[in-house]
Design an enzyme around this catalytic site. Sequence first.
Site, PDB file in Angstrom:
ATOM      1  N   GLU A 127       0.873  -1.165   0.000  1.00  0.00           N
ATOM      2  CA  GLU A 127       0.000   0.000   0.000  1.00  0.00           C
ATOM      3  C   GLU A 127       0.913   1.218   0.000  1.00  0.00           C
ATOM      4  O   GLU A 127       1.953   1.206   0.660  1.00  0.00           O
ATOM      5  CB  GLU A 127      -0.900   0.065   1.233  1.00  0.00           C
ATOM      6  CG  GLU A 127      -2.020  -0.964   1.264  1.00  0.00           C
ATOM      7  CD  GLU A 127      -1.583  -2.293   1.862  1.00  0.00           C
ATOM      8  OE1 GLU A 127      -2.235  -3.301   1.583  1.00  0.00           O
ATOM      9  OE2 GLU A 127      -0.561  -2.319   2.582  1.00  0.00           O
TER      10      GLU A 127
ATOM     11  N   TYR B  60       8.061   2.363  -7.412  1.00  0.00           N
ATOM     12  CA  TYR B  60       7.355   1.090  -7.590  1.00  0.00           C
ATOM     13  C   TYR B  60       6.988   0.853  -9.050  1.00  0.00           C
ATOM     14  O   TYR B  60       7.166  -0.244  -9.565  1.00  0.00           O
ATOM     15  CB  TYR B  60       6.108   1.049  -6.702  1.00  0.00           C
ATOM     16  CG  TYR B  60       6.418   1.097  -5.227  1.00  0.00           C
ATOM     17  CD1 TYR B  60       7.436   0.325  -4.669  1.00  0.00           C
ATOM     18  CD2 TYR B  60       5.704   1.932  -4.370  1.00  0.00           C
ATOM     19  CE1 TYR B  60       7.730   0.378  -3.320  1.00  0.00           C
ATOM     20  CE2 TYR B  60       5.984   1.983  -3.013  1.00  0.00           C
ATOM     21  CZ  TYR B  60       6.996   1.203  -2.497  1.00  0.00           C
ATOM     22  OH  TYR B  60       7.282   1.256  -1.157  1.00  0.00           O
TER      23      TYR B  60
END
Length: 166
Positions: A113, A125
């Site tokens: 998350e 990411y």
Amino acid sequence: MIVNLTTLDQDQAIEQISQLEPQLFGTSAWSPNAIRQELNAPARTYWADIDPTTTPGNPVIRGYAGIWFDGYDTQIMTIGVAPQHQHHGIGQTLLQQIIDQATADHAERILLEVRVDNTPALTLYTKNGFTRIGLRKRYYQPEGIDAYTMALPLNPHTIGFQPTHA
């Protein structure tokens, strides 16, 4: 230099991490007690990036990261890099350590998350192949900031029939 956090004095590591947490995560920062519980929780692995110029026995943590492996998925619990050491590749190195460990563990995927407003983390990411798979409304408290859930498939299960080779 990346080391397993178990190789460091735990009290010293918790003190340093607890000093970095509010700088990195504001009101969502983990308390020293929460850090201790997390480090000692089952199926967790944590690493620290140690400043190579520090003296032995008195390492300075520049960054840290941790995972939880449930036998199927690797969940990134946290990645943090001290503000003065950001943009020097430490976050990338810690993320690569996570990917390497998840691969060695034969994890199906890596999950995480991330705050929707954390552009540097989202860039990191995405650059490493993670994709958004969902949105958790008001996930980060007390601010009520939404979180993207993201995944990196490593060894996905094939659903259906596999072709046979004669």
